[in-house]
Design a protein around this motif. Structure first.
Motif, PDB file in Angstrom:
ATOM      1  N   PRO A 170       0.818  -1.215   0.000  1.00 33.20           N
ATOM      2  CA  PRO A 170       0.000   0.000   0.000  1.00 33.20           C
ATOM      3  C   PRO A 170       0.853   1.268   0.000  1.00 33.20           C
ATOM      4  O   PRO A 170       1.935   1.311   0.593  1.00 33.20           O
ATOM      5  CB  PRO A 170      -0.805  -0.129   1.313  1.00 33.20           C
ATOM      6  N   ARG A 171       0.342   2.303  -0.679  1.00 32.54           N
ATOM      7  CA  ARG A 171       1.046   3.585  -0.764  1.00 32.54           C
ATOM      8  C   ARG A 171       0.149   4.685  -0.214  1.00 32.54           C
ATOM      9  O   ARG A 171      -0.978   4.857  -0.671  1.00 32.54           O
ATOM     10  CB  ARG A 171       1.403   3.909  -2.215  1.00 32.54           C
ATOM     11  N   ASN A 172       0.670   5.429   0.755  1.00 33.97           N
ATOM     12  CA  ASN A 172      -0.074   6.576   1.269  1.00 33.97           C
ATOM     13  C   ASN A 172      -0.069   7.695   0.240  1.00 33.97           C
ATOM     14  O   ASN A 172       0.960   7.954  -0.397  1.00 33.97           O
ATOM     15  CB  ASN A 172       0.547   7.081   2.569  1.00 33.97           C
ATOM     16  N   ARG A 173      -1.215   8.349   0.081  1.00 36.89           N
ATOM     17  CA  ARG A 173      -1.344   9.474  -0.851  1.00 36.89           C
ATOM     18  C   ARG A 173      -1.870  10.684  -0.074  1.00 36.89           C
ATOM     19  O   ARG A 173      -2.995  11.120  -0.242  1.00 36.89           O
ATOM     20  CB  ARG A 173      -2.291   9.110  -1.997  1.00 36.89           C
ATOM     21  N   VAL A 174      -1.027  11.205   0.789  1.00 31.88           N
ATOM     22  CA  VAL A 174      -1.417  12.281   1.686  1.00 31.88           C
ATOM     23  C   VAL A 174      -1.317  13.636   1.008  1.00 31.88           C
ATOM     24  O   VAL A 174      -2.062  14.562   1.326  1.00 31.88           O
ATOM     25  CB  VAL A 174      -0.532  12.241   2.957  1.00 31.88           C
ATOM     26  N   ARG A 175      -0.418  13.763   0.047  1.00 29.31           N
ATOM     27  CA  ARG A 175      -0.126  15.076  -0.525  1.00 29.31           C
ATOM     28  C   ARG A 175      -1.348  15.720  -1.154  1.00 29.31           C
ATOM     29  O   ARG A 175      -1.510  16.943  -1.097  1.00 29.31           O
ATOM     30  CB  ARG A 175       0.999  14.961  -1.556  1.00 29.31           C
ATOM     31  N   ARG A 176      -2.245  14.925  -1.749  1.00 26.32           N
ATOM     32  CA  ARG A 176      -3.412  15.528  -2.386  1.00 26.32           C
ATOM     33  C   ARG A 176      -4.301  16.242  -1.359  1.00 26.32           C
ATOM     34  O   ARG A 176      -5.019  17.175  -1.708  1.00 26.32           O
ATOM     35  CB  ARG A 176      -4.205  14.472  -3.161  1.00 26.32           C
ATOM     36  N   PHE A 177      -4.232  15.826  -0.098  1.00 22.30           N
ATOM     37  CA  PHE A 177      -4.999  16.491   0.957  1.00 22.30           C
ATOM     38  C   PHE A 177      -4.229  17.659   1.561  1.00 22.30           C
ATOM     39  O   PHE A 177      -4.789  18.731   1.770  1.00 22.30           O
ATOM     40  CB  PHE A 177      -5.390  15.487   2.042  1.00 22.30           C
ATOM     41  N   THR A 178      -2.949  17.459   1.858  1.00 23.73           N
ATOM     42  CA  THR A 178      -2.170  18.561   2.432  1.00 23.73           C
ATOM     43  C   THR A 178      -1.983  19.682   1.410  1.00 23.73           C
ATOM     44  O   THR A 178      -1.900  20.855   1.793  1.00 23.73           O
ATOM     45  CB  THR A 178      -0.812  18.074   2.937  1.00 23.73           C
ATOM     46  N   SER A 179      -1.953  19.356   0.117  1.00 17.40           N
ATOM     47  CA  SER A 179      -1.859  20.409  -0.895  1.00 17.40           C
ATOM     48  C   SER A 179      -3.125  21.253  -0.916  1.00 17.40           C
ATOM     49  O   SER A 179      -3.080  22.479  -1.062  1.00 17.40           O
ATOM     50  CB  SER A 179      -1.622  19.799  -2.282  1.00 17.40           C
ATOM     51  N   LEU A 180      -4.276  20.600  -0.768  1.00 18.27           N
ATOM     52  CA  LEU A 180      -5.537  21.344  -0.690  1.00 18.27           C
ATOM     53  C   LEU A 180      -5.512  22.295   0.507  1.00 18.27           C
ATOM     54  O   LEU A 180      -5.867  23.482   0.391  1.00 18.27           O
ATOM     55  CB  LEU A 180      -6.697  20.355  -0.573  1.00 18.27           C
ATOM     56  N   LEU A 181      -5.095  21.781   1.664  1.00 14.44           N
ATOM     57  CA  LEU A 181      -5.044  22.619   2.858  1.00 14.44           C
ATOM     58  C   LEU A 181      -4.054  23.762   2.690  1.00 14.44           C
ATOM     59  O   LEU A 181      -4.318  24.900   3.104  1.00 14.44           O
ATOM     60  CB  LEU A 181      -4.674  21.771   4.078  1.00 14.44           C
ATOM     61  N   ALA A 182      -2.906  23.478   2.067  1.00 15.18           N
ATOM     62  CA  ALA A 182      -1.891  24.516   1.867  1.00 15.18           C
ATOM     63  C   ALA A 182      -2.411  25.628   0.961  1.00 15.18           C
ATOM     64  O   ALA A 182      -2.145  26.812   1.201  1.00 15.18           O
ATOM     65  CB  ALA A 182      -0.620  23.905   1.283  1.00 15.18           C
ATOM     66  N   CYS A 183      -3.155  25.255  -0.079  1.00 21.82           N
ATOM     67  CA  CYS A 183      -3.736  26.273  -0.965  1.00 21.82           C
ATOM     68  C   CYS A 183      -4.703  27.167  -0.202  1.00 21.82           C
ATOM     69  O   CYS A 183      -4.701  28.393  -0.355  1.00 21.82           O
ATOM     70  CB  CYS A 183      -4.458  25.607  -2.132  1.00 21.82           C
ATOM     71  N   ALA A 184      -5.543  26.563   0.628  1.00 22.82           N
ATOM     72  CA  ALA A 184      -6.495  27.357   1.407  1.00 22.82           C
ATOM     73  C   ALA A 184      -5.769  28.271   2.383  1.00 22.82           C
ATOM     74  O   ALA A 184      -6.154  29.436   2.568  1.00 22.82           O
ATOM     75  CB  ALA A 184      -7.458  26.436   2.148  1.00 22.82           C
ATOM     76  N   LEU A 185      -4.706  27.782   2.998  1.00 19.00           N
ATOM     77  CA  LEU A 185      -3.970  28.581   3.977  1.00 19.00           C
ATOM     78  C   LEU A 185      -3.288  29.792   3.340  1.00 19.00           C
ATOM     79  O   LEU A 185      -3.118  30.823   3.999  1.00 19.00           O
ATOM     80  CB  LEU A 185      -2.929  27.711   4.693  1.00 19.00           C
ATOM     81  N   ARG A 186      -2.891  29.679   2.085  1.00 21.35           N
ATOM     82  CA  ARG A 186      -2.255  30.831   1.440  1.00 21.35           C
ATOM     83  C   ARG A 186      -3.283  31.752   0.773  1.00 21.35           C
ATOM     84  O   ARG A 186      -2.945  32.613  -0.016  1.00 21.35           O
ATOM     85  CB  ARG A 186      -1.204  30.373   0.439  1.00 21.35           C
ATOM     86  N   ARG A 187      -4.554  31.543   1.102  1.00 23.83           N
ATOM     87  CA  ARG A 187      -5.661  32.384   0.676  1.00 23.83           C
ATOM     88  C   ARG A 187      -6.015  32.218  -0.802  1.00 23.83           C
ATOM     89  O   ARG A 187      -6.600  33.108  -1.405  1.00 23.83           O
ATOM     90  CB  ARG A 187      -5.419  33.866   0.984  1.00 23.83           C
ATOM     91  N   ASP A 188      -5.684  31.083  -1.401  1.00 25.29           N
ATOM     92  CA  ASP A 188      -6.302  30.766  -2.678  1.00 25.29           C
ATOM     93  C   ASP A 188      -7.799  30.630  -2.444  1.00 25.29           C
ATOM     94  O   ASP A 188      -8.250  30.209  -1.368  1.00 25.29           O
ATOM     95  CB  ASP A 188      -5.771  29.440  -3.232  1.00 25.29           C
ATOM     96  N   ARG A 189      -8.578  30.977  -3.446  1.00 25.09           N
ATOM     97  CA  ARG A 189     -10.015  30.747  -3.327  1.00 25.09           C
ATOM     98  C   ARG A 189     -10.250  29.244  -3.166  1.00 25.09           C
ATOM     99  O   ARG A 189      -9.513  28.424  -3.712  1.00 25.09           O
ATOM    100  CB  ARG A 189     -10.744  31.311  -4.542  1.00 25.09           C
ATOM    101  N   VAL A 190     -11.284  28.897  -2.413  1.00 24.25           N
ATOM    102  CA  VAL A 190     -11.459  27.501  -2.025  1.00 24.25           C
ATOM    103  C   VAL A 190     -11.705  26.614  -3.237  1.00 24.25           C
ATOM    104  O   VAL A 190     -11.338  25.430  -3.244  1.00 24.25           O
ATOM    105  CB  VAL A 190     -12.591  27.375  -0.979  1.00 24.25           C
ATOM    106  N   GLY A 191     -12.299  27.166  -4.313  1.00 19.77           N
ATOM    107  CA  GLY A 191     -12.473  26.376  -5.531  1.00 19.77           C
ATOM    108  C   GLY A 191     -11.152  26.000  -6.167  1.00 19.77           C
ATOM    109  O   GLY A 191     -11.014  24.918  -6.753  1.00 19.77           O
TER     110      GLY A 191
END
Length: 573
Positions: free
Chosen positions: A387-408
């Motif tokens: 099995p391979r963990n695929r965490v980056r797709r979630f932390t990347s979403l959070l990172a975008c929101a934290l830098r004030r990218d629009r949530v879309g």
């Protein structure tokens, strides 16, 4: 072929026991079948320009046909006017029928949304759907989000729409006086294999990735906090008392499914299905959060079965029925699907996100599953090394929101992964006949099944809320106390006033007024838009600047640029 289990995050509302304890063996995926293809993703316009800029990307509404759609439009009129001012042009409104399957939605996308009579520059990237799943079909949202940033608002009454708009505009006009938001990770440690596995494969690695990113300057969180004690039963206070300011929250729990006796009514199901199951500590429901200060102005990534809503039919239903008919897993699979609406009942957005989005002290956006939620979106099981963990797709979403990218824009971190899985899956199905005629590949059916699960699990996420919303925080002000000068913008001094006048730029008659407390990058973005020919009043409104101040800064910027060109060319010959 792997036999690592697929875990399901669904528990009964009465006894809070998992609907599928122990999960399904990985080889259950060998019984999947080809899905309907998604529309081909294409670049509508130059996405090299700022994806957060509404004047470039545009914002639109999608509403039901007839009186229902007209009523929805009226309820969000203040938001429409606000977005119209930001983008500097009228807001396009699409009116759609209530009944659409995937093929109908793809045809609508091709014939209506991509109408050749509409210039590509006018095709809206941001699209806000108004209405529940029986008013604007789920299939349309899933098709439109392939190329755009698409969100949905669905409330039980008119007051919900009005309350959300009031909250969103209040935050956009008066953001919190903090330069960075917190990043929160919560696990409901209820002792079940599914939540234990989610903690090991998603939350734990996600926390480590976020902290490493913060140390490298790539994860702009004020604080990264773990909520919920791995050594103790889940407590609602761990979650509810920690999320009292604008923040991004990733939570993992079982979603509340039907009790063993079934829901007493469709109304009860709409209120309670998908709520956070906390084991012995009960559940966190929309009724509880409706009047509570919880994640105000924040973004919530809610990982649980039916966390965002319940569709009319599950994409997993044919697969699970094939497993049942093959004599696998006994009658446990019937319980998994008992949460689907019965004949004559409506699909719906879940009560929990409806409640927090309508709450004046709730989040601006919720991202969650509108179907069963499996562990596959964060752990793929088809790797040769296990099995391979695929965490980056979630932390990347959070990172975008934290830098004030629009949530879309942030949500597209998940959508892009779904598109990649869909593309690879359909390519493999296209090769299936060729491979069947040659020497059989024992791993081929397994690979198809794993991609099938990944594709459906990722496409099951929906964004609820305005896709143009962003974290309402205040970026750090310009360090210099003095007004910006061309030297601040370019790094060198401007030519003397007399020389600038020769280039056609008049000297200011008096010292300039102070500029707002904005970063140099944000001011430069506004200035460049004006110099590119956009309407200065619309740009000023979008960036919260005074029009006269923006004109002054644009003149300084232009003067410095011309001075740089003159210096670079050297003396005239």
């Amino acid at each position: 072929m792997t036999t690592a289990p697929l875990h399901l995050l669904l528990a009964g509302a009465d006894d809070r026991r998992p609907a599928l304890a122990g999960g399904l063996a990985g080889d259950a995926l060998d019984r999947t079948a080809a899905p309907a293809g998604l529309p081909e993703a294409r670049q509508l316009r130059d996405r090299g320009r700022d994806p957060n800029d509404l004047a470039v990307q545009r914002w639109a509404l999608i509403v039901p046909e007839g009186d229902a759609g007209a009523r929805r439009e009226a309820q969000v009129r203040a938001l429409v006017e606000h977005r119209r001012a930001e983008q500097g042009c009228d807001v396009r409104v699409y009116r759609v029928p209530a009944a659409m399957d995937a093929a109908d939605a793809a045809r609508w996308h091709r014939e209506v949304y991509l109408d050749e009579r509409v210039a590509e520059a006018e095709l809206p990237f941001y699209q806000l759907i108004l209405g529940d799943l029986d008013e604007v079909p789920l299939a349309l949202q899933q098709v439109q989000m392939i190329e755009g940033a698409v969100g949905r608002l669905a409330f039980d009454d008119d007051a919900g729409y009005e309350a959300y708009v009031d909250k969103l505009l209040r935050w956009e006009r008066a953001p919190a006086a903090i330069p960075r938001a917190r990043s929160l990770f919560y696990t409901a440690h209820d002792g079940t294999p599914a939540t234990a596995h989610a903690y090991q494969a998603l939350i734990g690695p996600g926390l480590a990735a976020a902290r490493a990113g913060r140390d490298q300057g790539a994860y702009a969180a004020a604080d990264i906090a773990e909520l919920g004690d791995p050594g103790a039963p889940p407590s609602r206070d761990d979650l509810l008392t920690a999320a009292a300011d604008p923040a991004v929250l990733l939570s993992v729990s079982h979603g509340q499914g039907p009790p063993r006796r079934g829901w007493s009514s469709a109304a009860e199901q709409r209120r309670r299905q998908g709520a956070l199951s906390l084991g012995a500590d009960g559940a966190v429901t929309g009724d509880e959060l409706a009047g509570r200060r919880f994640l105000p102005g924040g973004v919530w990534l809610l990982f649980a079965c039916y966390g965002a809503g319940t569709p009319a039919t599950s994409v997993y239903q044919p697969w699970l029925e094939r497993l049942r008919d093959a004599g696998q897993y006994g009658d446990r699979l019937d319980g998994v699907l008992r949460g689907l609406p019965r004949p004559g009942e409506r699909p719906f957005i879940a009560g929990l996100p409806r409640a927090v989005l309508a709450s004046p002290d709730g989040p601006l956006a919720v991202i969650g599953h509108v179907d069963l939620a499996w562990s596959y979106s964060f752990e793929e099981l088809d790797g040769s090394a296990g099995p391979r963990n695929r965490v980056r797709r979630f932390t990347s979403l959070l990172a975008c929101a934290l830098r004030r990218d629009r949530v879309g824009v942030a949500f597209r971190e998940l959508v892009s992964c779904a598109i990649a899985a869909d593309t690879e899956l359909l390519a493999l199905y296209a090769r299936q006949a060729v491979l069947a005629a040659a020497a059989p590949d024992p791993g081929f059916a397994s690979r198809l099944g794993h991609l099938w699960m990944l594709r459906h699990d990722l496409l099951g996420y929906l964004l609820l809320g305005d896709p143009a919303a962003r974290l309402p925080i205040t970026p750090a002000p310009v360090a210099a106390a003095q007004p910006l000068t061309p030297q601040d913008l370019f790094g060198f001094a401007v030519m003397p006033a007399a020389s600038v006048a020769v280039l056609g730029v008049p000297s200011p008659a008096q010292p300039p007024a102070p500029s707002p407390a904005m970063s140099v990058e944000a001011l430069e973005q506004a200035i460049v838009r004006v110099l590119a020919g956009e309407r200065a009043d619309a740009v000023a409104a979008a960036h919260g600047l005074d029009r006269a101040e923006l004109d002054r800064l644009a003149g300084l910027y232009r003067a410095a640029g011309r001075a740089a060109i003159a210096r670079g060319r050297g003396p005239a010959t």
